[in-house]
Motif scaffolding. Structure first.
Motif, PDB file in Angstrom:
ATOM      1  N   SER A  51      18.444 -22.798  38.811  1.00 39.06           N
ATOM      2  CA  SER A  51      17.833 -22.975  38.496  1.00 39.06           C
ATOM      3  C   SER A  51      18.174 -22.290  37.443  1.00 39.06           C
ATOM      4  O   SER A  51      17.561 -21.244  37.360  1.00 39.06           O
ATOM      5  CB  SER A  51      17.005 -23.630  38.871  1.00 39.06           C
ATOM      6  OG  SER A  51      17.374 -24.632  39.456  1.00 39.06           O
ATOM      7  N   TYR A  52      20.085 -23.028  37.807  1.00 39.59           N
ATOM      8  CA  TYR A  52      20.760 -22.178  36.850  1.00 39.59           C
ATOM      9  C   TYR A  52      19.818 -21.867  35.751  1.00 39.59           C
ATOM     10  O   TYR A  52      18.875 -22.587  35.489  1.00 39.59           O
ATOM     11  CB  TYR A  52      21.992 -22.942  36.400  1.00 39.59           C
ATOM     12  CG  TYR A  52      22.391 -23.037  34.966  1.00 39.59           C
ATOM     13  CD1 TYR A  52      22.604 -24.283  34.404  1.00 39.59           C
ATOM     14  CD2 TYR A  52      22.637 -21.916  34.220  1.00 39.59           C
ATOM     15  CE1 TYR A  52      23.059 -24.383  33.111  1.00 39.59           C
ATOM     16  CE2 TYR A  52      23.080 -22.022  32.934  1.00 39.59           C
ATOM     17  CZ  TYR A  52      23.285 -23.252  32.386  1.00 39.59           C
ATOM     18  OH  TYR A  52      23.728 -23.348  31.111  1.00 39.59           O
ATOM     19  N   ALA A  53      20.112 -20.743  35.119  1.00 41.27           N
ATOM     20  CA  ALA A  53      19.403 -20.504  33.896  1.00 41.27           C
ATOM     21  C   ALA A  53      20.181 -21.229  32.832  1.00 41.27           C
ATOM     22  O   ALA A  53      21.009 -20.654  32.154  1.00 41.27           O
ATOM     23  CB  ALA A  53      19.354 -19.018  33.586  1.00 41.27           C
ATOM     24  N   PRO A  54      20.004 -22.550  32.671  1.00 40.54           N
ATOM     25  CA  PRO A  54      20.821 -23.300  31.748  1.00 40.54           C
ATOM     26  C   PRO A  54      20.466 -22.991  30.327  1.00 40.54           C
ATOM     27  O   PRO A  54      19.521 -22.279  30.054  1.00 40.54           O
ATOM     28  CB  PRO A  54      20.499 -24.754  32.087  1.00 40.54           C
ATOM     29  CG  PRO A  54      19.150 -24.699  32.655  1.00 40.54           C
ATOM     30  CD  PRO A  54      18.975 -23.350  33.275  1.00 40.54           C
ATOM     31  N   ALA A  55      21.228 -23.537  29.390  1.00 38.47           N
ATOM     32  CA  ALA A  55      21.010 -23.221  27.991  1.00 38.47           C
ATOM     33  C   ALA A  55      20.684 -24.463  27.201  1.00 38.47           C
ATOM     34  O   ALA A  55      21.510 -24.970  26.483  1.00 38.47           O
ATOM     35  CB  ALA A  55      22.251 -22.544  27.410  1.00 38.47           C
ATOM     36  N   PHE A 218      14.392 -38.244  33.873  1.00 37.96           N
ATOM     37  CA  PHE A 218      14.840 -36.933  33.407  1.00 37.96           C
ATOM     38  C   PHE A 218      14.497 -35.865  34.436  1.00 37.96           C
ATOM     39  O   PHE A 218      13.347 -35.752  34.880  1.00 37.96           O
ATOM     40  CB  PHE A 218      14.189 -36.579  32.069  1.00 37.96           C
ATOM     41  CG  PHE A 218      14.594 -37.461  30.929  1.00 37.96           C
ATOM     42  CD1 PHE A 218      15.765 -37.206  30.221  1.00 37.96           C
ATOM     43  CD2 PHE A 218      13.816 -38.559  30.567  1.00 37.96           C
ATOM     44  CE1 PHE A 218      16.152 -38.030  29.158  1.00 37.96           C
ATOM     45  CE2 PHE A 218      14.189 -39.378  29.513  1.00 37.96           C
ATOM     46  CZ  PHE A 218      15.358 -39.120  28.814  1.00 37.96           C
ATOM     47  N   VAL A 219      15.493 -35.071  34.804  1.00 38.27           N
ATOM     48  CA  VAL A 219      15.315 -33.949  35.715  1.00 38.27           C
ATOM     49  C   VAL A 219      15.471 -32.659  34.907  1.00 38.27           C
ATOM     50  O   VAL A 219      16.537 -32.384  34.353  1.00 38.27           O
ATOM     51  CB  VAL A 219      16.355 -33.980  36.853  1.00 38.27           C
ATOM     52  CG1 VAL A 219      16.228 -32.738  37.741  1.00 38.27           C
ATOM     53  CG2 VAL A 219      16.201 -35.251  37.683  1.00 38.27           C
ATOM     54  N   VAL A 220      14.400 -31.886  34.825  1.00 41.49           N
ATOM     55  CA  VAL A 220      14.435 -30.597  34.121  1.00 41.49           C
ATOM     56  C   VAL A 220      14.030 -29.541  35.146  1.00 41.49           C
ATOM     57  O   VAL A 220      12.889 -29.108  35.228  1.00 41.49           O
ATOM     58  CB  VAL A 220      13.490 -30.590  32.905  1.00 41.49           C
ATOM     59  CG1 VAL A 220      13.663 -29.299  32.097  1.00 41.49           C
ATOM     60  CG2 VAL A 220      13.746 -31.809  32.010  1.00 41.49           C
ATOM     61  N   GLU A 221      14.988 -29.144  35.955  1.00 41.04           N
ATOM     62  CA  GLU A 221      14.726 -28.258  37.092  1.00 41.04           C
ATOM     63  C   GLU A 221      15.263 -26.861  36.832  1.00 41.04           C
ATOM     64  O   GLU A 221      16.422 -26.675  36.488  1.00 41.04           O
ATOM     65  CB  GLU A 221      15.379 -28.815  38.363  1.00 41.04           C
ATOM     66  CG  GLU A 221      15.145 -27.944  39.587  1.00 41.04           C
ATOM     67  CD  GLU A 221      15.867 -28.431  40.826  1.00 41.04           C
ATOM     68  OE1 GLU A 221      15.697 -27.809  41.896  1.00 41.04           O
ATOM     69  OE2 GLU A 221      16.632 -29.426  40.745  1.00 41.04           O
ATOM     70  N   GLY A 222      14.395 -25.863  37.015  1.00 39.17           N
ATOM     71  CA  GLY A 222      14.826 -24.476  36.862  1.00 39.17           C
ATOM     72  C   GLY A 222      15.207 -24.121  35.447  1.00 39.17           C
ATOM     73  O   GLY A 222      16.110 -23.302  35.233  1.00 39.17           O
ATOM     74  N   VAL A 223      14.524 -24.710  34.465  1.00 39.86           N
ATOM     75  CA  VAL A 223      14.882 -24.519  33.063  1.00 39.86           C
ATOM     76  C   VAL A 223      13.779 -23.837  32.261  1.00 39.86           C
ATOM     77  O   VAL A 223      14.027 -22.907  31.499  1.00 39.86           O
ATOM     78  CB  VAL A 223      15.210 -25.877  32.397  1.00 39.86           C
ATOM     79  CG1 VAL A 223      15.464 -25.707  30.901  1.00 39.86           C
ATOM     80  CG2 VAL A 223      16.398 -26.530  33.053  1.00 39.86           C
ATOM     81  N   THR A 224      12.536 -24.262  32.455  1.00 35.94           N
ATOM     82  CA  THR A 224      11.466 -23.888  31.534  1.00 35.94           C
ATOM     83  C   THR A 224      11.208 -22.395  31.470  1.00 35.94           C
ATOM     84  O   THR A 224      10.819 -21.870  30.423  1.00 35.94           O
ATOM     85  CB  THR A 224      10.156 -24.599  31.913  1.00 35.94           C
ATOM     86  OG1 THR A 224       9.731 -24.157  33.227  1.00 35.94           O
ATOM     87  CG2 THR A 224      10.348 -26.108  31.927  1.00 35.94           C
ATOM     88  N   MET A 225      11.405 -21.692  32.579  1.00 41.61           N
ATOM     89  CA  MET A 225      11.097 -20.263  32.610  1.00 41.61           C
ATOM     90  C   MET A 225      12.019 -19.437  31.707  1.00 41.61           C
ATOM     91  O   MET A 225      11.726 -18.289  31.400  1.00 41.61           O
ATOM     92  CB  MET A 225      11.152 -19.724  34.041  1.00 41.61           C
ATOM     93  CG  MET A 225      12.488 -19.898  34.742  1.00 41.61           C
ATOM     94  SD  MET A 225      12.795 -21.591  35.327  1.00 41.61           S
ATOM     95  CE  MET A 225      11.468 -21.864  36.468  1.00 41.61           C
ATOM     96  N   TYR A 226      13.103 -20.035  31.254  1.00 39.57           N
ATOM     97  CA  TYR A 226      14.038 -19.326  30.380  1.00 39.57           C
ATOM     98  C   TYR A 226      13.815 -19.632  28.908  1.00 39.57           C
ATOM     99  O   TYR A 226      14.576 -19.164  28.059  1.00 39.57           O
ATOM    100  CB  TYR A 226      15.473 -19.680  30.770  1.00 39.57           C
ATOM    101  CG  TYR A 226      15.787 -19.334  32.201  1.00 39.57           C
ATOM    102  CD1 TYR A 226      16.005 -18.020  32.593  1.00 39.57           C
ATOM    103  CD2 TYR A 226      15.811 -20.323  33.181  1.00 39.57           C
ATOM    104  CE1 TYR A 226      16.253 -17.699  33.913  1.00 39.57           C
ATOM    105  CE2 TYR A 226      16.061 -20.012  34.504  1.00 39.57           C
ATOM    106  CZ  TYR A 226      16.286 -18.699  34.866  1.00 39.57           C
ATOM    107  OH  TYR A 226      16.527 -18.377  36.184  1.00 39.57           O
ATOM    108  N   LEU A 227      12.793 -20.424  28.605  1.00 36.24           N
ATOM    109  CA  LEU A 227      12.518 -20.846  27.235  1.00 36.24           C
ATOM    110  C   LEU A 227      11.191 -20.300  26.745  1.00 36.24           C
ATOM    111  O   LEU A 227      10.317 -19.955  27.539  1.00 36.24           O
ATOM    112  CB  LEU A 227      12.475 -22.383  27.164  1.00 36.24           C
ATOM    113  CG  LEU A 227      13.634 -23.148  27.798  1.00 36.24           C
ATOM    114  CD1 LEU A 227      13.398 -24.642  27.663  1.00 36.24           C
ATOM    115  CD2 LEU A 227      14.950 -22.738  27.159  1.00 36.24           C
ATOM    116  N   THR A 228      11.037 -20.253  25.443  1.00 29.40           N
ATOM    117  CA  THR A 228       9.723 -19.978  24.873  1.00 29.40           C
ATOM    118  C   THR A 228       8.927 -21.278  24.838  1.00 29.40           C
ATOM    119  O   THR A 228       9.486 -22.380  24.964  1.00 29.40           O
ATOM    120  CB  THR A 228       9.843 -19.434  23.442  1.00 29.40           C
ATOM    121  OG1 THR A 228      10.415 -20.456  22.601  1.00 29.40           O
ATOM    122  CG2 THR A 228      10.732 -18.188  23.401  1.00 29.40           C
TER     123      THR A 228
END
Length: 338
Positions: A51-55, A218-228
């Protein structure tokens, strides 16, 4: 000695911290092909066949250009554990583990049952994976033949849900994606390795063959928590640019730290501790109402907002996990392009 004591303490509290959140105090594995081969015995040890912390944007999530995401490997390890428990079907997870993560998963698999049964992290992750899986299947059944996974990490849906005529696209940071390509099965997705300081997701996807005339899931999994919030808004607006009418968006959000049970708050503390120094720290936490509002503000039509605990109760074998301790303010959002 300190990391060993810390690791031992966390293991007895939350196996999710062990497998997915403890990489910060463990030695890192080199990328695949850098002198250490994959451990082939793991597939047997976890009954298998990052929820990799993707970039999505580096201004939101700086990470070293030459190293795969540590968090992505941890989430992969948790998936391997959940597959071994029979909670999710991810027979491809074990084969993509690094040797270090493989050893952790093997230790958990052969350890006492309470390690998994008491883990809030595992219960929440299982619920998230299962929910996204169901949305992908429903989209495919509805005739959508393009799936774009944003910040894919070591996602395996391109293999698990392969269908004739369906194309998968995985967008991720070049270092993580290169490591995945070296570990993953062949004949998978279209890999979209991109540094989004130089390009947008929409540009990268279209350059790799995404057909903007056809609906996309679109799958946006485990991403939002690492963004503003600002960066997330721009990312969701950008995806909408290449979303034909009939496209769908699935996205999850982490709940605020003050919500949920004491076990939720302990879980969040362990996760934050493990990410110290990794440049993969949490930036955005919202409740279910706020999650829906963020998606709607980007121009998407919100179809449903589901609490993570409610989703957890739909898990097969959910009685073996700490379902009732999962934070129900953590949100799973499904939206349409109208």
């Amino acid at each position: 000695a300190a990391p060993v004591h810390l690791g031992t303490d966390i293991v007895h509290h939350d196996v999710g911290a062990l497998t997915g959140e403890l990489q910060g105090v463990l030695p890192s594995d080199p990328p695949a092909g850098a002198g250490h081969d994959h451990n082939p015995s793991l597939a047997e040890s976890v009954h298998g066949e990052r929820s990799y912390a993707p970039a999505p944007v580096r201004e939101a999530l700086p990470m070293r250009d030459d190293r795969p995401s540590r968090t992505a490997q941890g989430v992969l390890a948790e998936r391997a554990v959940l597959h071994a428990l029979g909670v999710i079907d991810d027979r491809f997870a074990a084969g993509m583990l690094t040797p270090g993560m493989a050893r952790i998963v093997s230790a958990v698999h052969h350890g006492p049952a309470f390690l998994t049964e008491r883990s809030v992290t595992l219960a929440g992750l299982a619920a998230r994976i299962n929910w996204f899986d169901m949305q992908v299947i429903e989209a495919l059944d509805a005739g959508i033949d393009q799936v774009a996974v944003i910040g894919a990490g070591y996602d395996s849906r391109a293999w698990r849900f392969a269908r004739d005529g369906v194309r998968y696209f995985e967008l991720d940071h070049p270092a993580t994606q290169a490591d995945k390509v070296a570990r993953a099965p062949s004949d998978g997705p279209a890999y979209v390795a991109v540094d989004l300081t130089d390009a947008t997701a929409s540009d990268a996807l279209t350059r790799h063959g995404l057909d903007v005339r056809r609906p996309t899931f679109f799958v946006v999994e485990g991403v939002t928590m690492y963004l503003t919030k600002e960066v997330l808004h721009r990312a969701l607006v950008d995806l909408r640019k290449v979303a034909a009418v009939g496209s769908r968006l699935s996205v999850n959000f982490s709940a605020p730290g003050h919500t949920g049970t004491a076990r939720n708050r302990r879980q969040l503390l362990l996760q934050r501790m493990a990410r110290i120094g990794s440049a993969e720290g949490f930036r955005l936490e919202v409740d279910r109402v706020g999650a829906g509002e963020l998606v709607a503000a980007a121009g998407w039509e919100v179809a449903s907002v589901t609490g993570l605990r409610a989703a957890a109760r739909h898990l097969p074998n959910h009685a073996r996990l700490a379902v009732d301790a999962v934070n129900d303010q953590a949100a799973l959002v499904l939206a349409d392009r109208t």
